[in-house]
Design a protein around this motif. Structure first.
Motif, PDB file in Angstrom:
ATOM      1  N   SER A  90      11.905  -4.645   2.903  1.00 36.28           N
ATOM      2  CA  SER A  90      11.710  -4.886   1.999  1.00 36.28           C
ATOM      3  C   SER A  90      10.672  -3.776   1.571  1.00 36.28           C
ATOM      4  O   SER A  90      10.548  -2.936   2.668  1.00 36.28           O
ATOM      5  CB  SER A  90      12.012  -5.783   1.310  1.00 36.28           C
ATOM      6  N   ARG A  91      10.840  -2.890  -0.041  1.00 32.73           N
ATOM      7  CA  ARG A  91       9.607  -2.521   0.032  1.00 32.73           C
ATOM      8  C   ARG A  91       8.245  -3.275   0.170  1.00 32.73           C
ATOM      9  O   ARG A  91       7.554  -2.181   1.025  1.00 32.73           O
ATOM     10  CB  ARG A  91       9.752  -1.929  -1.607  1.00 32.73           C
ATOM     11  N   GLN A  92       7.939  -4.110   0.173  1.00 33.95           N
ATOM     12  CA  GLN A  92       6.918  -5.056   0.278  1.00 33.95           C
ATOM     13  C   GLN A  92       6.710  -5.088   1.788  1.00 33.95           C
ATOM     14  O   GLN A  92       5.535  -5.263   2.037  1.00 33.95           O
ATOM     15  CB  GLN A  92       6.679  -6.856  -0.865  1.00 33.95           C
ATOM     16  N   ALA A  93       7.718  -5.531   2.631  1.00 33.12           N
ATOM     17  CA  ALA A  93       7.603  -5.266   4.015  1.00 33.12           C
ATOM     18  C   ALA A  93       6.736  -4.248   4.446  1.00 33.12           C
ATOM     19  O   ALA A  93       5.786  -3.590   5.136  1.00 33.12           O
ATOM     20  CB  ALA A  93       8.763  -5.699   4.840  1.00 33.12           C
ATOM     21  N   GLN A  94       7.540  -3.011   3.643  1.00 35.81           N
ATOM     22  CA  GLN A  94       7.011  -1.269   4.197  1.00 35.81           C
ATOM     23  C   GLN A  94       5.807  -1.448   4.213  1.00 35.81           C
ATOM     24  O   GLN A  94       4.825  -0.588   4.755  1.00 35.81           O
ATOM     25  CB  GLN A  94       8.208  -0.230   3.902  1.00 35.81           C
ATOM     26  N   CYS A  95       5.162  -1.599   2.828  1.00 35.53           N
ATOM     27  CA  CYS A  95       3.805  -2.343   2.763  1.00 35.53           C
ATOM     28  C   CYS A  95       3.031  -2.743   3.491  1.00 35.53           C
ATOM     29  O   CYS A  95       2.042  -1.890   3.797  1.00 35.53           O
ATOM     30  CB  CYS A  95       3.985  -2.217   0.992  1.00 35.53           C
ATOM     31  N   ALA A  96       3.581  -3.880   3.622  1.00 39.07           N
ATOM     32  CA  ALA A  96       2.320  -4.533   4.579  1.00 39.07           C
ATOM     33  C   ALA A  96       1.910  -3.926   6.055  1.00 39.07           C
ATOM     34  O   ALA A  96       1.344  -4.472   6.666  1.00 39.07           O
ATOM     35  CB  ALA A  96       3.294  -5.920   4.836  1.00 39.07           C
ATOM     36  N   THR A  97       3.479  -3.319   6.559  1.00 39.59           N
ATOM     37  CA  THR A  97       3.193  -2.915   7.601  1.00 39.59           C
ATOM     38  C   THR A  97       2.787  -1.357   7.568  1.00 39.59           C
ATOM     39  O   THR A  97       2.725  -1.097   9.190  1.00 39.59           O
ATOM     40  CB  THR A  97       4.431  -2.796   8.559  1.00 39.59           C
ATOM     41  N   GLY A  98       2.428  -0.770   6.573  1.00 41.11           N
ATOM     42  CA  GLY A  98       2.620   0.595   6.709  1.00 41.11           C
ATOM     43  C   GLY A  98       3.192   1.818   6.713  1.00 41.11           C
ATOM     44  O   GLY A  98       2.710   2.800   7.076  1.00 41.11           O
ATOM     45  N   VAL A  99       4.099   1.467   6.588  1.00 40.84           N
ATOM     46  CA  VAL A  99       5.142   2.635   6.466  1.00 40.84           C
ATOM     47  C   VAL A  99       4.788   3.514   5.670  1.00 40.84           C
ATOM     48  O   VAL A  99       5.212   4.059   5.328  1.00 40.84           O
ATOM     49  CB  VAL A  99       5.976   1.918   6.485  1.00 40.84           C
ATOM     50  N   VAL A 100       5.040   2.481   4.351  1.00 37.78           N
ATOM     51  CA  VAL A 100       4.361   3.418   3.006  1.00 37.78           C
ATOM     52  C   VAL A 100       3.263   3.072   2.764  1.00 37.78           C
ATOM     53  O   VAL A 100       3.029   1.755   2.657  1.00 37.78           O
ATOM     54  CB  VAL A 100       5.578   2.800   2.404  1.00 37.78           C
ATOM     55  N   GLN A 101       2.107   3.581   1.599  1.00 35.93           N
ATOM     56  CA  GLN A 101       0.884   3.258   1.947  1.00 35.93           C
ATOM     57  C   GLN A 101       1.181   3.399   0.329  1.00 35.93           C
ATOM     58  O   GLN A 101       1.664   3.361  -0.763  1.00 35.93           O
ATOM     59  CB  GLN A 101       0.032   5.133   1.409  1.00 35.93           C
ATOM     60  N   CYS A 102       0.811   1.687   0.040  1.00 34.14           N
ATOM     61  CA  CYS A 102       0.897   0.806  -1.647  1.00 34.14           C
ATOM     62  C   CYS A 102      -0.659   0.545  -1.294  1.00 34.14           C
ATOM     63  O   CYS A 102      -1.446   0.382  -0.794  1.00 34.14           O
ATOM     64  CB  CYS A 102       2.100  -0.105  -1.300  1.00 34.14           C
ATOM     65  N   GLY A 103      -0.184  -0.094  -3.360  1.00 35.40           N
ATOM     66  CA  GLY A 103      -1.894  -0.807  -3.387  1.00 35.40           C
ATOM     67  C   GLY A 103      -1.527  -2.048  -2.969  1.00 35.40           C
ATOM     68  O   GLY A 103      -1.456  -3.095  -1.231  1.00 35.40           O
ATOM     69  N   GLN A 104      -1.849  -3.149  -3.959  1.00 40.24           N
ATOM     70  CA  GLN A 104      -2.736  -4.941  -3.438  1.00 40.24           C
ATOM     71  C   GLN A 104      -1.369  -5.350  -2.674  1.00 40.24           C
ATOM     72  O   GLN A 104      -1.699  -6.043  -1.839  1.00 40.24           O
ATOM     73  CB  GLN A 104      -2.957  -5.311  -4.829  1.00 40.24           C
ATOM     74  N   ILE A 105       0.232  -4.633  -2.653  1.00 39.61           N
ATOM     75  CA  ILE A 105       1.099  -5.451  -2.270  1.00 39.61           C
ATOM     76  C   ILE A 105       0.966  -5.798  -0.821  1.00 39.61           C
ATOM     77  O   ILE A 105       1.610  -6.533  -0.299  1.00 39.61           O
ATOM     78  CB  ILE A 105       2.621  -4.955  -2.776  1.00 39.61           C
ATOM     79  N   LYS A 106      -0.011  -4.715  -0.873  1.00 41.93           N
ATOM     80  CA  LYS A 106       0.051  -4.648   1.160  1.00 41.93           C
ATOM     81  C   LYS A 106       0.026  -6.136   1.148  1.00 41.93           C
ATOM     82  O   LYS A 106       0.263  -6.556   2.972  1.00 41.93           O
ATOM     83  CB  LYS A 106      -1.207  -3.138   1.611  1.00 41.93           C
ATOM     84  N   TRP A 107      -1.261  -6.340   0.923  1.00 37.88           N
ATOM     85  CA  TRP A 107      -2.245  -7.415   0.811  1.00 37.88           C
ATOM     86  C   TRP A 107      -1.081  -9.021   1.264  1.00 37.88           C
ATOM     87  O   TRP A 107      -1.663 -10.512   1.711  1.00 37.88           O
ATOM     88  CB  TRP A 107      -3.417  -7.250   1.054  1.00 37.88           C
ATOM     89  N   GLU A 108      -0.147  -8.825   0.197  1.00 39.87           N
ATOM     90  CA  GLU A 108       0.632 -10.039  -0.593  1.00 39.87           C
ATOM     91  C   GLU A 108       1.940  -9.624  -1.095  1.00 39.87           C
ATOM     92  O   GLU A 108       2.772 -10.166  -1.618  1.00 39.87           O
ATOM     93  CB  GLU A 108      -0.039 -10.100  -1.801  1.00 39.87           C
ATOM     94  N   PRO A 109       3.188  -9.190   0.413  1.00 37.84           N
ATOM     95  CA  PRO A 109       4.099  -9.256   0.502  1.00 37.84           C
ATOM     96  C   PRO A 109       5.123 -10.565  -0.743  1.00 37.84           C
ATOM     97  O   PRO A 109       5.892 -10.217  -0.834  1.00 37.84           O
ATOM     98  CB  PRO A 109       4.565  -8.340   1.860  1.00 37.84           C
ATOM     99  N   GLN A 110       4.631 -11.197   0.307  1.00 34.60           N
ATOM    100  CA  GLN A 110       5.645 -12.617  -0.648  1.00 34.60           C
ATOM    101  C   GLN A 110       5.168 -13.659  -1.969  1.00 34.60           C
ATOM    102  O   GLN A 110       5.533 -13.961  -2.363  1.00 34.60           O
ATOM    103  CB  GLN A 110       4.283 -14.089   0.777  1.00 34.60           C
ATOM    104  N   SER A 111       3.988 -12.623  -2.926  1.00 38.14           N
ATOM    105  CA  SER A 111       4.050 -13.199  -3.966  1.00 38.14           C
ATOM    106  C   SER A 111       4.532 -12.105  -5.021  1.00 38.14           C
ATOM    107  O   SER A 111       3.577 -11.922  -6.016  1.00 38.14           O
ATOM    108  CB  SER A 111       1.895 -12.480  -4.492  1.00 38.14           C
ATOM    109  N   VAL A 112       5.682 -11.242  -4.746  1.00 36.96           N
ATOM    110  CA  VAL A 112       6.075 -10.706  -6.049  1.00 36.96           C
ATOM    111  C   VAL A 112       7.250 -11.930  -6.914  1.00 36.96           C
ATOM    112  O   VAL A 112       7.633 -11.827  -7.047  1.00 36.96           O
ATOM    113  CB  VAL A 112       7.409  -9.651  -5.401  1.00 36.96           C
TER     114      VAL A 112
END
Length: 182
Positions: free
Chosen positions: A49-71
């Motif tokens: 998912s987009r938040q999984a890609q943020c969390a693993t650094g595949v895509v550079q994102c803001g705060q979601i990088k640290w909270e992929p489970q919190s959407v």
């Protein structure tokens, strides 16, 4: 000599004792009122998912990088960020999300870091509901998988995956970019 335990309490000493007791209990009462149990949290890990890609650094994102489970947001939204402005990066279709090649169906794997009674799991492309799985209020395990068919769709698509919680007005949201090859 007079026994101190039989000493009469004056109204002033009773007020002082009540005030001291109240002052001592107040912090505990505040903590008890503000402490909430862990709420449900989860996201789609595969296809990423987009938040999984943020969390693993595949895509550079803001705060979601640290909270992929919190959407998390109110039920019924069609929003990759679950109505949460802190996670606005998830709404940006031009952010460079990796697209996963799939066939005429795909298995979506959720990871749940805190479990909650569940009504349904839903999958959408646009306003078209692809699938719905009813858990009838059951509490899922740490990992949940659903096989979703893409009948009538081909090419690059954004799938919105929704986890509807049974005992709150909220749901969890995850967007997954796929290339349906049929």
């Amino acid at each position: 000599m007079r026994d101190k335990s039989s000493k009469k309490h004056t109204p002033r000493s009773r007020r002082k004792l009540a005030a001291l007791t109240g002052a001592g209990l107040a912090p505990l009462m505040v903590l008890g009122l503000t402490a909430t149990p862990a709420s449900a949290h989860g996201w789609v890990t595969n296809p990423a998912s987009r938040q999984a890609q943020c969390a693993t650094g595949v895509v550079q994102c803001g705060q979601i990088k640290w909270e992929p489970q919190s959407v998390e947001g109110p039920k019924g939204l069609k929003d990759c960020a679950g109505g949460n402005s802190r996670f606005a990066d998830l709404r940006d279709d031009n952010k460079g999300w990796r697209v996963t090649d799939v066939g005429s169906s795909a298995t979506f794997n959720w990871r749940l870091t805190a479990k909650h009674a569940t009504t349904t799991w839903q999958y959408f492309i646009g306003n078209t509901k692809l699938a719905e799985f009813n858990d009838h209020g059951a509490i899922p395990g740490e990992f949940v998988s659903h096989n979703v068919g893409f009948k009538g769709f081909t090419g690059k698509q954004k799938v919105l995956a929704v986890w509807n919680i049974a005992d709150t007005a909220n749901a969890f949201y995850a967007c997954v970019d796929v290339n349906i090859r049929g």
